[in-house]
Scaffold this active site. Structure first.
Site, PDB file in Angstrom:
ATOM      1  N   SER A 170       0.863  -1.191   0.000  1.00 13.40           N
ATOM      2  CA  SER A 170       0.000   0.000   0.000  1.00 13.40           C
ATOM      3  C   SER A 170       0.896   1.237   0.000  1.00 13.40           C
ATOM      4  O   SER A 170       2.019   1.198   0.516  1.00 13.40           O
ATOM      5  CB  SER A 170      -0.840  -0.004   1.276  1.00 13.40           C
ATOM      6  OG  SER A 170      -1.369   1.281   1.552  1.00 13.40           O
ATOM      7  N   TYR A 172      -2.163  -0.475  10.356  1.00 12.02           N
ATOM      8  CA  TYR A 172      -2.313  -0.887   8.945  1.00 12.02           C
ATOM      9  C   TYR A 172      -1.044  -0.538   8.154  1.00 12.02           C
ATOM     10  O   TYR A 172      -0.491  -1.383   7.441  1.00 12.02           O
ATOM     11  CB  TYR A 172      -3.543  -0.194   8.348  1.00 12.02           C
ATOM     12  CG  TYR A 172      -3.745  -0.478   6.880  1.00 12.02           C
ATOM     13  CD1 TYR A 172      -4.366  -1.653   6.458  1.00 12.02           C
ATOM     14  CD2 TYR A 172      -3.318   0.423   5.907  1.00 12.02           C
ATOM     15  CE1 TYR A 172      -4.552  -1.921   5.102  1.00 12.02           C
ATOM     16  CE2 TYR A 172      -3.500   0.164   4.551  1.00 12.02           C
ATOM     17  CZ  TYR A 172      -4.115  -1.004   4.153  1.00 12.02           C
ATOM     18  OH  TYR A 172      -4.289  -1.261   2.819  1.00 12.02           O
TER      19      TYR A 172
HETATM   20  N1  LIG Z   1      -8.503  -0.340  -1.945  1.00 10.63           N
HETATM   21  C1  LIG Z   1      -7.448   0.412  -1.687  1.00 10.63           C
HETATM   22  O1  LIG Z   1      -7.481   1.649  -1.800  1.00 10.63           O
HETATM   23  C2  LIG Z   1      -6.157  -0.249  -1.272  1.00 10.63           C
HETATM   24  C3  LIG Z   1      -5.007   0.549  -1.198  1.00 10.63           C
HETATM   25  C4  LIG Z   1      -3.804  -0.039  -0.831  1.00 10.63           C
HETATM   26  C5  LIG Z   1      -3.749  -1.391  -0.570  1.00 10.63           C
HETATM   27  N2  LIG Z   1      -4.894  -2.144  -0.622  1.00 10.63           N
HETATM   28  C6  LIG Z   1      -4.785  -3.565  -0.319  1.00 10.63           C
HETATM   29  O2  LIG Z   1      -5.432  -4.312  -1.341  1.00 10.63           O
HETATM   30  C7  LIG Z   1      -5.831  -5.574  -0.790  1.00 10.63           C
HETATM   31  C8  LIG Z   1      -7.271  -5.847  -1.188  1.00 10.63           C
HETATM   32  O3  LIG Z   1      -8.098  -4.927  -0.485  1.00 10.63           O
HETATM   33  P1  LIG Z   1      -9.432  -4.301  -1.110  1.00 10.63           P
HETATM   34  O4  LIG Z   1      -9.258  -2.842  -1.166  1.00 10.63           O
HETATM   35  O5  LIG Z   1      -9.822  -5.034  -2.329  1.00 10.63           O
HETATM   36  O6  LIG Z   1     -10.462  -4.570   0.089  1.00 10.63           O
HETATM   37  P2  LIG Z   1     -11.734  -5.515   0.199  1.00 10.63           P
HETATM   38  O7  LIG Z   1     -12.703  -5.259  -0.905  1.00 10.63           O
HETATM   39  O8  LIG Z   1     -12.192  -5.354   1.602  1.00 10.63           O
HETATM   40  O9  LIG Z   1     -11.128  -6.985  -0.020  1.00 10.63           O
HETATM   41  C9  LIG Z   1     -10.370  -7.620   0.964  1.00 10.63           C
HETATM   42  C10 LIG Z   1     -10.244  -9.082   0.586  1.00 10.63           C
HETATM   43  O10 LIG Z   1      -9.420  -9.727   1.564  1.00 10.63           O
HETATM   44  C11 LIG Z   1     -10.082 -10.878   2.016  1.00 10.63           C
HETATM   45  N3  LIG Z   1      -9.757 -11.176   3.409  1.00 10.63           N
HETATM   46  C12 LIG Z   1      -9.778 -10.360   4.484  1.00 10.63           C
HETATM   47  N4  LIG Z   1      -9.487 -11.054   5.593  1.00 10.63           N
HETATM   48  C13 LIG Z   1      -9.280 -12.334   5.198  1.00 10.63           C
HETATM   49  C14 LIG Z   1      -8.983 -13.542   5.887  1.00 10.63           C
HETATM   50  N5  LIG Z   1      -8.814 -13.585   7.221  1.00 10.63           N
HETATM   51  N6  LIG Z   1      -8.848 -14.671   5.170  1.00 10.63           N
HETATM   52  C15 LIG Z   1      -9.007 -14.651   3.821  1.00 10.63           C
HETATM   53  N7  LIG Z   1      -9.297 -13.568   3.114  1.00 10.63           N
HETATM   54  C16 LIG Z   1      -9.439 -12.416   3.814  1.00 10.63           C
HETATM   55  C17 LIG Z   1     -11.573 -10.611   1.850  1.00 10.63           C
HETATM   56  O11 LIG Z   1     -12.247 -11.853   1.666  1.00 10.63           O
HETATM   57  P3  LIG Z   1     -13.276 -12.546   2.696  1.00 10.63           P
HETATM   58  O12 LIG Z   1     -13.809 -11.489   3.598  1.00 10.63           O
HETATM   59  O13 LIG Z   1     -14.306 -13.161   1.808  1.00 10.63           O
HETATM   60  O14 LIG Z   1     -12.423 -13.568   3.388  1.00 10.63           O
HETATM   61  C18 LIG Z   1     -11.589  -9.795   0.567  1.00 10.63           C
HETATM   62  O15 LIG Z   1     -11.663 -10.642  -0.549  1.00 10.63           O
HETATM   63  C19 LIG Z   1      -5.594  -5.498   0.712  1.00 10.63           C
HETATM   64  O16 LIG Z   1      -4.387  -6.143   1.049  1.00 10.63           O
HETATM   65  C20 LIG Z   1      -5.466  -4.000   0.959  1.00 10.63           C
HETATM   66  O17 LIG Z   1      -4.706  -3.717   2.112  1.00 10.63           O
HETATM   67  C21 LIG Z   1      -6.084  -1.609  -0.964  1.00 10.63           C
END
Ligand SMILES: NC(=O)c1ccc[n+]([C@@H]2O[C@H](COP(=O)([O-])OP(=O)(O)OC[C@H]3O[C@@H](n4cnc5c(N)ncnc54)[C@H](OP(=O)(O)O)[C@@H]3O)[C@@H](O)[C@H]2O)c1
Length: 249
Positions: free
Chosen positions: A140, A154
């Protein structure tokens, strides 16, 4: 034969959209998360839009170490070879330190760092045995500098996973196993849909993930995504004097 990509956290947000975009590029997919009903829906959607793509799904809670190894090796048995693994599962919970929410900060640390270490161990077992593969870590932009309040834990986890992957990259430089570390900026997903302060820097899931997929396909060592504004902004975030930094965040 199509190449296979394993994506964790594929049930929503960036993981689900990476699955859609990689399927459109002709890849087969190994998808996992806890919410298997969402994975079932995604599999049906991809079957309709890309009938040639093979998609296998498995339930996985990444904080369950034993299950991580079982699921990763299970996918390898399903497909024979896993060509790329994207460590994407993550949690955006958190609270200022010392405000009684150790539970939330601990859950974030265990999911984003310790579970990512476990996924990295399982992924590297597969890649070392194959002597080939592409390891992708989703960090991130918050990793570039310590962040205040709800982001403190985080950001620390995201700096941790970035260093884990950068360490692997240094070890594997010039070898057949490739490593990419992605530093996404604000990309619309479930994680930030309830954000208090909407930001003009937020891009749509499709646009943000297109930048991620492009960087992954080029097998770059590391990339801020989307590159604009995040590559130059990352330099400012890292080096700005504290009074300036405080105004930026
Ligand atoms: N969106 C942004 O702006 C942004 C920016 C920087 C980095 N990121 C990173 O991108 C990645 C994806 O995030 P996102 O933005 O797409 O958020 P999101 O829509 O909330 O997706 C998070 C994903 O992680 C899974 N997850 C969470 N806890 C888990 C667990 N204990 N076991 C297995 N799966 C788990 C969830 O699946 P289930 O709940 O179905 O298990 C979901 O598929 C993350 O690592 C986040 O830190 C996002």
């Amino acid at each position: 034969m199509a190449q296979t990509i394993l994506i964790t956290g594929a049930s929503s947000g960036l993981g689900a959209e990476m699955a859609r975009q990689f399927a459109a590029l002709g890849y087969d997919l190994a998808l996992c998360a806890r919410r298997t009903e969402k994975l079932d829906g995604l599999k049906a959607e991809i079957a309709a839009s890309q009938p040639g793509a093979r998609v296998e799904i498995r339930a996985l809670d990444v904080t369950n170490d034993e299950q991580v190894f079982e699921v990763f090796h299970g996918f390898q048995a399903d497909f024979g070879t896993i060509d790329r693994i994207v460590i994407n599962a993550g949690l955006g919970k958190g609270a200022p330190l010392g405000t009684g929410r150790y539970d939330a900060n601990r859950e974030t640390a265990m999911t984003n760092f310790v579970a990512a270490l476990c996924q990295a161990e399982a992924a590297m077992e597969i890649f070392r045995a194959q002597n080939a593969g592409h390891f992708v870590m989703v960090s991130s932009m918050s990793a570039v500098r310590g962040m205040p309040k709800t982001l403190t834990t985080y950001a620390a986890t995201k700096a941790g996973v970035a260093h884990l992957a950068e360490g692997l990259r240094a070890e594997l430089y010039g070898k057949p196993i490739k490593v990419t570390v992605l530093y996404p900026g604000y990309i619309a997903s479930e994680m930030n849909e309830k954000i208090d302060k909407p930001t003009p820097l937020m891009v749509s899931t499709e646009k943000g993930v297109k930048a991620m997929v492009s960087a992954i396909e080029r097998e770059v060592g590391s990339a801020a995504v989307p590159a604009l504004p995040w590559a130059p902004l990352g330099v400012v975030m890292k080096h700005a004097p504290m009074p300036v930094f405080k105004r930026l965040i």
